[in-house]
Design an enzyme around this catalytic site. Structure first.
Site, PDB file in Angstrom:
ATOM      1  CG  HIS A  96     -10.310   3.940   1.754  1.00  8.99           C
ATOM      2  ND1 HIS A  96     -10.943   4.391   3.049  1.00  8.99           N
ATOM      3  CD2 HIS A  96      -8.566   4.604   1.964  1.00  8.99           C
ATOM      4  CE1 HIS A  96      -9.851   4.987   3.612  1.00  8.99           C
ATOM      5  NE2 HIS A  96      -8.602   4.880   2.792  1.00  8.99           N
ATOM      6  CG  HIS A 117      -1.820   1.338   1.025  1.00  6.09           C
ATOM      7  ND1 HIS A 117      -2.735   1.119   0.619  1.00  6.09           N
ATOM      8  CD2 HIS A 117      -2.104   2.176   2.011  1.00  6.09           C
ATOM      9  CE1 HIS A 117      -3.658   2.100   0.575  1.00  6.09           C
ATOM     10  NE2 HIS A 117      -2.748   3.309   1.821  1.00  6.09           N
TER      11      HIS A 117
END
Length: 724
Positions: A79, A34
């Site tokens: 997200h 990430h």
């Protein structure tokens, strides 16, 4: 711990010691997929990124594009994992995070777009996820005063448990307002905004593995949009008064990542005392480092200006903590109650090893790329099924939940055209006429069947959408969402996607100024992976926003199609909604035709010859005409045999629903001059018919294929109302 054994060995060998618990957590956060892009950075370097308008490209929180005296920035974020576990907070904090990325530039966030990839509407969990994702975006966006002006919504069963939630934010302001990110030894470091709590603990690590269960809900952040609004206003004043030298969002990885990345970007070191940080919950110092509590930012200020900064923050009731200073040792050093917890070289923290991943084409694709013989279907039945399919249905029930007009910038509203158009104000440094257009597009079915072609077509579709309102495309950002990179047949999708974006970006002359890669979009229980989502947002410039064109028919003109139509039903909405198939080869990308035809469309718009324009995409020619009719509330009569056809195409169903690229529908009241310009440009075209009345009629020569009222068409297309 999210580190591999090889990574742990590298850390120990480089340091010559075992890291402390706090240091291990820093590496887990910063070396996660990430935060680090360790499995993707070598590939995404291939993307074209340069242009005379691009002052700062990818690599930092947000890019800077210069349009005359105006600075514009835009960025896309995902997200996904948080939204799959806690859809409301996951989606809401996705909005908050991307807005704060824009704030790091010193520019005001002026608009948001959302690209939602949701599961089947007949699946109860998927429906629950969908409703709460939409509500989360709506509530957060509406409360911070940034309009949600456009987007895209896809429905597919592969997103039932793993929705893909993407948010794009656009910022703008006077070029003199840009905060470039500077600092010197001795400058002070402050955390401003929210208190630090237990929510979002190691969310970056959570987002770097397969989804498991709702046990991960503690990794989901909780948003406070009212505080974000105050934070926006405070940072705008700090920037306007020149009180801030650098800004960094506290996002994935928390303070561990934000502090180390900021210092590394400045080419300095950083020393902080975690004792000084306000806490919402009782936390260990290690937890303070990796908490991803929202609405927090790092600012760097000159010591001589600290009192002015504090006064502004108090004025807006925004909390702040003076936690440290910049140093010249190239290290991240942190203390807690007098004890040194962290003593790490920034070069090690911010440069994880890049694994060499294997990739191979999935064996099932050879079978899927062949379209089996199709049973015959009546044209009017196919038309109704395509027009009422969830992917082509009106999204009014979604976008009317958003405040899309706050801020007085929205020129073309959601649902009215291929792209949103925003005015740039004189306070931004403009002339009062300049505008920008933006649209983000994807096609998971295309990317599933052929990721190279799918990626190229995503960029081409967004490019056409922006051109269709009269804007010149100038830059793009991308979001690549795929499965587990450790599986060669999943990593292959990522590699081919980047190759497709690179090829099309170079061919169109469009630089990629930023992006996001999200891996591990798989269900760890079933092993099922999503269909790859490759969303591309394209930004365009409108010299006079008053000339921007909507897509609704006026009833006062001829309907002209620009571009050839070929037999390209692979991955189409027709195949899926009528025959239940995801098969075939997606439409061939046509970059030379895209550029030529887009320039022609912009010329027709600038010359005042276009009454309405719509690009042709999902659902083909029939779907584009239906959209134009519904937007304008006006009918039409068209003869599909008049379209310029290739490869001996003579089947009206294929002509109507083929998704061949580089095509537009133009409504014009001056057919003679329009045709003259089209022919002068050497572009294939056909005069299909006329707009007007309250009936929609499709013909093939003298044969009527379908006829229905505009009112009936509106009802058919409104299939999501009462469902989502």
């Amino acid at each position: 711990m999210g580190l591999t054994s090889d990574e742990a060995k590298i850390i120990i060998n480089t340091l010559g010691r075992n890291p402390t618990e706090a240091e291990w957590l820093i590496f887990e956060a910063e070396w996660s997929e990430h935060c680090s892009y360790k499995s993707s950075r070598a590939w995404i370097r291939l993307l074209p990124s340069k242009s005379p308008l691009v002052i700062r490209g990818s690599g930092l929180d947000a890019p800077i594009i210069r349009i005359n005296n105006i600075a514009v920035t835009f960025k896309i974020e995902s997200h996904n994992h948080p939204s799959a576990v806690d859809p409301y907070d996951g989606a809401a904090t996705g909005v908050g995070g991307i807005v704060r990325d824009i704030l790091t530039t010193g520019l005001r966030p002026i608009a948001l777009l959302d690209n939602l990839h949701l599961g089947s509407l007949d699946n109860q969990r998927s429906l629950w996820l969908s409703r709460n994702i939409i509500k989360g975006i709506s509530d957060y966006g509406n409360r911070i005063g940034v309009p949600v002006v456009g987007g895209e919504t896809w429905f597919d069963e592969s997103f039932n448990n793993n929705p893909i939630v993407l948010v794009t934010c656009i910022g703008a302001g006077d070029f003199k307002r840009v905060i470039w990110g500077e600092g010197k030894v001795g400058d002070l470091v402050l955390v401003v905004g929210n208190d630090t709590g237990r929510d979002g603990m190691l969310g970056s690590s959570f987002a770097s593995r397969e989804l498991s269960s709702s046990d991960d809900i503690g990794a989901v952040q909780v948003g406070n949009p009212l505080l974000e609004k105050l934070l926006i206003d405070a940072l705008m004043e700090l920037g306007e008064r020149g009180l801030v030298k650098a800004i960094k969002d506290v996002g994935g990885g928390g303070l561990a990542t934000a502090l180390s990345e900021l210092a590394h970007q400045l080419g300095l070191g950083i020393e902080v005392d975690l004792t000084n940080i306000r806490l919402r919950d009782e936390l260990k110092p290690e937890e303070i480092l990796v908490s991803e509590s929202q609405e927090r930012m790092i600012i760097v200020v000159d010591p001589s200006r600290l009192s002015y900064v504090e006064a502004v923050l108090r004025k807006y009731e925004v909390g702040f903590d003076l936690i440290g200073k910049l140093t010249n040792d190239g290290k991240f050093t942190a203390y807690y109650k007098g004890i040194k917890l962290i003593d790490l070289p920034l070069d090690l923290i911010t440069n994880p090893p890049e694994p060499i991943r294997k990739y191979t084409e999935p064996v099932y694709l050879m079978r899927l790329r062949r379209i089996p013989p199709l049973p015959s279907v009546k044209f009017n039945e196919a038309l109704i099924k395509v027009a009422s399919s969830p992917n082509l249905a009106s999204k009014e029930v979604i976008y009317t939940q958003y405040d899309y007009e706050v801020g007085v910038r929205t020129v073309i509203k959601p649902g009215r055209a291929g792209a949103t158009v925003l005015r740039l104000l004189e306070e931004d440094g403009g002339d009062g006429k300049l505008g920008i257009a933006v649209k983000a597009d994807s096609n998971p079915r295309y990317s599933y069947l052929n990721p190279f072609t799918g990626a190229a077509n995503s960029l081409a579709k967004a490019y056409r959408n922006v051109a269709s309102v009269g804007a010149k495309p100038i830059a793009a950002v991308d979001s690549i969402n795929v499965g587990n990179p450790e599986k060669p047949d999943k990593y292959w999708y990522f590699v081919k996607t980047v190759e497709g974006l690179t090829w099309m970006g170079n061919a169109l002359g469009i630089p990629f100024v930023g992006g996001k890669v999200s891996f591990y979009n798989e269900d760890s229980v079933t092993g099922a992976s999503i269909k790859p989502v490759v969303a591309v947002a394209v930004l365009g410039v409108v010299n006079d926003y008053a000339k921007a064109i909507e897509g609704g028919l006026t009833g006062e003109g001829w309907l002209v199609i620009i571009g050839d139509t070929g037999p390209e039903l692979g991955g189409s909405e027709f195949l899926h909604s009528v025959h239940g198939l995801v098969a075939g080869e997606p439409p061939e990308p046509k970059p030379l035709s895209e550029v030529k035809n887009a320039n022609l469309v912009m010329q027709l718009i600038n010359n005042g010859l276009a009454k309405a324009v719509m690009d042709v995409g999902v659902g083909g020619l029939a779907a584009a005409l239906i959209k134009m009719s519904i937007i304008g509330g006006v009918g039409f009569t068209v003869d599909l045999s008049k379209a310029p056809l290739t490869q001996g195409l003579n089947d009206p169903v294929t002509v109507a629903f083929s998704e061949t690229n580089a095509r537009y529908i133009i409504e014009t009241s001056n057919l003679k001059e329009t045709v003259r310009i089209i022919e002068a440009n050497g572009v294939p075209y056909g005069v299909l018919g006329e707009s007007g009345g309250g009936i929609v009629q499709f013909k093939w020569g003298g044969l009527e294929l379908a006829s229905l009222s505009v009112d009936d068409l509106v009802s058919i297309n409104d299939s999501l109302r009462g469902v989502i």
